[in-house]
Design an enzyme around this catalytic site. Structure first.
Site, mmCIF file in Angstrom:
data_model
loop_
_atom_site.group_PDB
_atom_site.id
_atom_site.type_symbol
_atom_site.label_atom_id
_atom_site.label_comp_id
_atom_site.label_asym_id
_atom_site.label_seq_id
_atom_site.Cartn_x
_atom_site.Cartn_y
_atom_site.Cartn_z
ATOM 1 N N SER A 199 0.846 -1.173 -0.149
ATOM 2 C CA SER A 199 0.178 -0.033 0.048
ATOM 3 C C SER A 199 0.965 1.022 0.102
ATOM 4 O O SER A 199 1.891 1.376 0.572
ATOM 5 C CB SER A 199 -0.854 0.200 1.109
ATOM 6 N N LYS A 208 -4.076 2.828 -2.011
ATOM 7 C CA LYS A 208 -3.327 3.828 -1.004
ATOM 8 C C LYS A 208 -4.280 3.764 0.214
ATOM 9 O O LYS A 208 -5.503 3.974 0.165
ATOM 10 C CB LYS A 208 -3.108 5.104 -1.694
ATOM 11 N N ASN A 264 10.586 7.779 3.676
ATOM 12 C CA ASN A 264 9.367 8.499 3.161
ATOM 13 C C ASN A 264 8.505 8.956 4.440
ATOM 14 O O ASN A 264 8.211 8.622 5.490
ATOM 15 C CB ASN A 264 8.419 7.504 2.493
ATOM 16 N N ASN A 292 -5.017 0.043 8.408
ATOM 17 C CA ASN A 292 -3.702 0.552 8.494
ATOM 18 C C ASN A 292 -3.409 1.104 9.969
ATOM 19 O O ASN A 292 -3.792 2.164 10.089
ATOM 20 C CB ASN A 292 -3.173 1.409 7.663
ATOM 21 N N CYS A 340 0.857 3.832 9.962
ATOM 22 C CA CYS A 340 1.512 5.006 9.452
ATOM 23 C C CYS A 340 2.244 5.837 10.418
ATOM 24 O O CYS A 340 1.671 6.197 11.352
ATOM 25 C CB CYS A 340 0.505 5.975 8.663
ATOM 26 N N ASN A 384 4.911 -2.624 7.868
ATOM 27 C CA ASN A 384 4.985 -1.415 7.362
ATOM 28 C C ASN A 384 6.221 -0.931 7.456
ATOM 29 O O ASN A 384 7.165 -1.523 7.747
ATOM 30 C CB ASN A 384 3.888 -0.445 7.994
HETATM 31 O O1 LIG Z 1 1.565 3.637 6.414
HETATM 32 C C1 LIG Z 1 2.209 4.333 5.767
HETATM 33 N N1 LIG Z 1 3.347 3.854 5.807
HETATM 34 C C2 LIG Z 1 4.444 4.773 5.177
HETATM 35 O O2 LIG Z 1 5.582 4.463 5.115
HETATM 36 N N2 LIG Z 1 4.270 5.974 4.541
HETATM 37 C C3 LIG Z 1 2.830 6.223 4.335
HETATM 38 C C4 LIG Z 1 2.452 7.749 4.200
HETATM 39 O O3 LIG Z 1 3.429 8.409 4.935
HETATM 40 O O4 LIG Z 1 1.377 8.004 4.027
HETATM 41 N N3 LIG Z 1 1.991 5.409 5.125
#
Ligand SMILES: O=C1NC(=O)NC(C(=O)O)N1
Length: 309
Positions: free
Chosen positions: A21, A46, A70, A125, A128, A191
């Site tokens: 995702s 996403k 990220n 999720n 994040c 994740n």
């Molecule tokens: O669950 C997430 N994991 C990540 O590594 N980045 C995204 C995000 O920042 O949207 N979300």
């Protein structure tokens, strides 16, 4: 030819691979391109919030020597967009990922899914690491049990959770004990490793803008952590709870390792971002070569069969 397939709840996957995702899944045409790829068995959307979000300021994603960092901040088109996609377009399974900014927002999206005609897999999720001011919910065991209790009081369709990496065997025990209380379809582990930091020695600076450079790490750097989490949960979770192995896959050997640890399905993130959808054919061919060499005909012969010394 090697038989590669898997099933999660009532959903059959005609192959092993999905996207992680967040990668190649924010817009319809990103998802369509994966759906059309012979070597992709299904797609994850996403992670959605109820309202669309622009996400964090750029630069917010950087490729590194052996992975990525990220802090996207959940940029997405909003929940309705992805529910509509899941209801109208797929030829292959679509896993709907939701990441509300509050328990109430998660319950609202899950209620809409419950009341919709969507009959695929949903993934909550809980991990994040990049919404400024918000913790990774699955590091709070009590909060995790509370939200799952609330969710399963009304949600009767297949539901999995996306977990952050854990780094302590006692945490694996505690988290698995909580998850085993619920009729989960699957666990998606892991994740990104949250709040890493990359320094550019030339500019003497961090490389992403949000959170003074702190962001989730993906790619080859995280393979040992991903394998440990997949194995730890496979050993502890009710066999009815399937595993999506995510994290650190760049070669067929990495796929083989995730399968030995117990993964049912393999998700590819950073390497998909770097290489594009052709990565799935390469991983398939590399895995098939390893299995031919070892005289395996079916993934089922090796899944979860990791040996110890
Ligand atoms: O669950 C997430 N994991 C990540 O590594 N980045 C995204 C995000 O920042 O949207 N979300």
């Amino acid at each position: 030819v090697v038989k590669m397939d898997a099933q999660i709840a009532n959903v059959k996957f005609d192959g092993l691979f999905i996207n992680a995702s967040g990668v190649h899944c924010q817009l319809n045409n990103d998802l369509d391109e994966l759906q059309a790829n012979t070597f992709v068995a299904g797609t994850v959307t996403k992670s959605a919030t109820l309202a669309s979000r622009p996400g964090n300021p750029r630069p917010r994603y950087v490729d590194l020597a052996h992975g990525s960092i990220n802090s996207m901040g959940l940029p997405n088109q909003g929940f309705d967009y992805y529910l509509n996609y899941a209801l109208t377009r797929p030829s292959k399974p679509v896993i709907l990922s939701v990441a509300g900014l509050s328990v109430a927002e998660n319950l609202k999206m899950l209620t809409q899914i419950q009341e919709s005609s969507f009959d695929g897999l949903t993934e909550l999720n809980l991990s994040c690491p990049n919404v400024i001011g918000k913790p990774q919910l699955a590091y709070d065991f009590q909060a995790t049990e509370e939200i799952l209790t609330a969710v399963f009081s009304f949600f009767k369709k297949p539901l999995g959770v996306k977990l952050p990496p854990y780094f302590d065997l006692v945490h694996f025990d505690q988290m698995a004990a909580i998850l085993n209380k619920f009729p989960l379809s699957h666990v998606n582990s892991i994740n990104s490793i949250g709040n890493g930091l990359w320094v550019d020695p030339v500019t003497e600076s961090v490389v992403i803008k949000p959170k003074n450079g702190f962001g989730g790490v993906g790619g080859a750097y995280i393979l040992p952590t991903a394998l440990a989490n997949v194995r730890a949960f496979r050993m502890r979770l009710n066999p009815a709870i399937k595993l999506i192995g995510t994290g650190g896959v760049t070669t067929g050997a990495d796929v083989f390792a995730h399968l030995l640890c117990g993964a049912d399905i393999i998700a590819v993130g950073t390497q998909l971002q770097v290489e594009g959808p052709l990565v799935f054919e390469r991983l398939t061919n590399e895995l098939a070569a390893i299995m031919d060499e070892k005289n395996y005909q079916d993934i089922a012969e090796l899944r979860g069969k990791l040996k110890t010394l």
